[in-house]
Design an enzyme around this catalytic site. Structure first.
Site, PDB file in Angstrom:
ATOM      1  N   LEU A 125       0.823  -1.212   0.000  1.00 36.27           N
ATOM      2  CA  LEU A 125       0.000   0.000   0.000  1.00 36.27           C
ATOM      3  C   LEU A 125       0.856   1.261   0.000  1.00 36.27           C
ATOM      4  O   LEU A 125       0.691   2.141  -0.836  1.00 36.27           O
ATOM      5  CB  LEU A 125      -0.927  -0.013   1.224  1.00 36.27           C
ATOM      6  CG  LEU A 125      -1.850   1.186   1.401  1.00 36.27           C
ATOM      7  CD1 LEU A 125      -2.839   1.296   0.245  1.00 36.27           C
ATOM      8  CD2 LEU A 125      -2.606   1.093   2.738  1.00 36.27           C
ATOM      9  N   GLY A 131       2.183   7.875   2.534  1.00 34.19           N
ATOM     10  CA  GLY A 131       2.450   7.146   3.766  1.00 34.19           C
ATOM     11  C   GLY A 131       1.205   7.155   4.628  1.00 34.19           C
ATOM     12  O   GLY A 131       0.294   6.358   4.445  1.00 34.19           O
ATOM     13  N   SER A 132       1.123   8.107   5.562  1.00 31.79           N
ATOM     14  CA  SER A 132      -0.091   8.238   6.357  1.00 31.79           C
ATOM     15  C   SER A 132      -1.287   8.608   5.482  1.00 31.79           C
ATOM     16  O   SER A 132      -2.420   8.208   5.757  1.00 31.79           O
ATOM     17  CB  SER A 132       0.112   9.301   7.447  1.00 31.79           C
ATOM     18  OG  SER A 132       1.043   8.856   8.412  1.00 31.79           O
ATOM     19  N   ARG A 268      18.942  -8.380  41.476  1.00 28.35           N
ATOM     20  CA  ARG A 268      19.958  -7.332  41.535  1.00 28.35           C
ATOM     21  C   ARG A 268      19.987  -6.682  42.919  1.00 28.35           C
ATOM     22  O   ARG A 268      18.947  -6.250  43.425  1.00 28.35           O
ATOM     23  CB  ARG A 268      19.660  -6.288  40.456  1.00 28.35           C
ATOM     24  CG  ARG A 268      20.580  -5.082  40.440  1.00 28.35           C
ATOM     25  CD  ARG A 268      21.940  -5.402  39.898  1.00 28.35           C
ATOM     26  NE  ARG A 268      22.702  -4.194  39.620  1.00 28.35           N
ATOM     27  CZ  ARG A 268      23.998  -4.181  39.386  1.00 28.35           C
ATOM     28  NH1 ARG A 268      24.689  -5.313  39.396  1.00 28.35           N
ATOM     29  NH2 ARG A 268      24.621  -3.051  39.128  1.00 28.35           N
ATOM     30  N   GLY A 339      19.603  -0.387  34.084  1.00 24.89           N
ATOM     31  CA  GLY A 339      20.775   0.475  34.168  1.00 24.89           C
ATOM     32  C   GLY A 339      21.702   0.279  32.979  1.00 24.89           C
ATOM     33  O   GLY A 339      21.259   0.083  31.847  1.00 24.89           O
ATOM     34  N   GLU A 363       1.330   0.357  10.113  1.00 18.51           N
ATOM     35  CA  GLU A 363      -0.128   0.167  10.051  1.00 18.51           C
ATOM     36  C   GLU A 363      -0.871   1.329  10.706  1.00 18.51           C
ATOM     37  O   GLU A 363      -1.928   1.166  11.317  1.00 18.51           O
ATOM     38  CB  GLU A 363      -0.532  -1.186  10.638  1.00 18.51           C
ATOM     39  CG  GLU A 363      -0.003  -2.326   9.781  1.00 18.51           C
ATOM     40  CD  GLU A 363      -0.701  -3.642  10.020  1.00 18.51           C
ATOM     41  OE1 GLU A 363      -1.915  -3.636  10.279  1.00 18.51           O
ATOM     42  OE2 GLU A 363      -0.017  -4.680   9.916  1.00 18.51           O
ATOM     43  N   GLY A 364      -0.311   2.516  10.528  1.00 21.98           N
ATOM     44  CA  GLY A 364      -0.904   3.733  11.060  1.00 21.98           C
ATOM     45  C   GLY A 364      -0.184   4.219  12.291  1.00 21.98           C
ATOM     46  O   GLY A 364      -0.151   3.538  13.315  1.00 21.98           O
ATOM     47  N   THR A 365       0.423   5.398  12.213  1.00 24.02           N
ATOM     48  CA  THR A 365       1.142   5.964  13.346  1.00 24.02           C
ATOM     49  C   THR A 365       0.183   6.257  14.505  1.00 24.02           C
ATOM     50  O   THR A 365      -1.038   6.282  14.343  1.00 24.02           O
ATOM     51  CB  THR A 365       1.829   7.279  12.950  1.00 24.02           C
ATOM     52  OG1 THR A 365       0.803   8.236  12.592  1.00 24.02           O
ATOM     53  CG2 THR A 365       2.773   7.084  11.770  1.00 24.02           C
TER      54      THR A 365
END
Length: 381
Positions: A125, A131-132, A268, A339, A363-365
């Site tokens: 696509l 893009g978007s 830890r 860390g 697949e969509g921001t």
């Protein structure tokens, strides 16, 4: 809407979790470091029915519902997000639109091979200028006799290198936006299809992301998927389901962060006490767990709605938005709590950090998800 897991759902969860622990966890770091395509593990996943989970049994699939699919995708992503990317694209972006809009002949021709792993699919696509704004695509499809001729370039195609079948969206009509787009089933072996640039990526590295070039590619007229000019609608509806797969991926990454971090801070010792005894650490763990549970409920609800045919784009968008931002939050906290070790490849959280970011983009921001949600809420305003 309450979500209740059946015995079948729990069996699938256990089966895929065991598969992921046995087949994926031991090789996940190596797959990431070498960007090696996991052909052998994919074949074993296909044997479990994971490549065509929602494909009806009549066409060689597992015939499962979308909730089972979402549960399985989380389990795969918890072990290897890159591996899960390959699987989810084949399921939701390739098999699903063929099941929903394909002719019976198309289903018999392609679904058994896709579900069995004999073929792999990809979704084409995105373009350099689309893009978007996906409906601004410029790839053209011209009908000449009994063939369509496709010309254009697609970007960021997951599985683009290895795929055998491409679901390609192209402009076939002299109409703006979605109304002028059609969808096509294009075999990679058709003349005029070639692989261009293969991306070198931050994360999900064992899944290929490539440019596909269609240079006068001739496609039989009966490989039109759905009706002429219906491609925009098919693309958007397919993405709504696909976003549930990405939400599940994000859940798997976030859960991996939570489980690895919980184990680490319990062992830890600093300042003479386990790191897990410090309040700031406890609050971080609590925040990850709470966000993860909330995102999972949104994802499962969207999956159930998908299965009943009632899924609204905003529901899928909410699931993906919540889950992807949870994954990024969890990964950030995990690296911080480990860390200096969290910044090294001695522990997997640096990989989770890199993998998590893509869930906020493809697949969509996240910005697009917010637009979809707001449009739904404000449509009467």
């Amino acid at each position: 809407m309450p979500v209740v897991l059946t015995d079948e759902h729990r069996m699938i969860q256990t089966t895929v979790r065991e598969f992921a622990a046995r087949e994926l966890l031991p090789i996940a770091a190596e797959l990431d470091q070498t960007a090696r395509f996991p052909a052998e593990a994919l074949a074993r996943a296909a044997a479990l029915g994971l490549m065509g989970m929602m494909v009806p049994e009549a066409y060689g699939g597992a015939g499962l519902d979308p909730l089972a699919y979402a549960i399985a995708q989380e389990e795969l992503a918890r072990a290897s997000a890159g591996f899960q990317t390959i699987v989810t694209v084949n399921n939701s972006l390739v098999c699903d639109p063929i099941v929903r809009w394909g002719t019976d002949e198309q289903k018999h021709r392609y679904l058994p091979d896709l579900a069995s792993g004999r073929r792999l699919g990809c979704y084409c696509l995105t373009e350099p200028a689309a893009g978007s704004d996906a409906m601004a695509l410029r790839t053209t499809a011209v009908l000449r006799g009994d063939e369509w001729v496709l010309t254009g370039t697609k970007l960021f195609v997951t599985n683009g290198v290895e795929a055998d079948l491409c679901v390609v969206y192209a402009r076939s009509e002299d109409a703006p936006g979605a109304r002028g787009i059609s969808a096509f089933l294009v075999e990679k072996a058709f003349p005029g299809v070639s692989v261009g640039k293969v991306e070198k990526k931050l994360g999900i590295r064992c899944s290929s992301t490539a440019e596909l070039i269609f240079d006068g590619c001739r496609v039989p007229a009966d490989n039109l998927l759905g009706g002429r000019g219906e491609g925009g609608r098919i693309a958007l509806a397919t993405l709504a389901g696909g976003r549930i797969g990405i939400a599940a991926q994000a859940l798997g990454i976030a859960r991996a962060c939570l489980e690895e971090t919980t184990a680490y801070v319990g062992e830890r010792v600093q300042f003479g006490a386990p790191v897990a005894s410090f309040q700031a650490v406890r609050w971080a763990i609590a925040d990850i767990a709470t966000r993860l549970e909330a995102a999972r409920l949104l994802t499962w609800r969207a999956a159930v709605r998908w299965g009943t045919g009632e899924l609204q784009p905003a529901e899928a968008a909410m699931a993906k938005l919540a889950a992807s931002e949870t994954a990024m939050f969890a990964a950030h906290k995990a690296v911080q709590l480990f860390g200096g070790y969290g910044y090294t490849q001695d522990y997997p959280v640096e990989r989770y950090f890199r993998d998590a970011k893509i869930t906020e983009i493809y697949e969509g921001t996240s910005e697009i998800q917010r637009l979809v949600i707001a449009r739904h809420l404000l449509r009467s305003a």
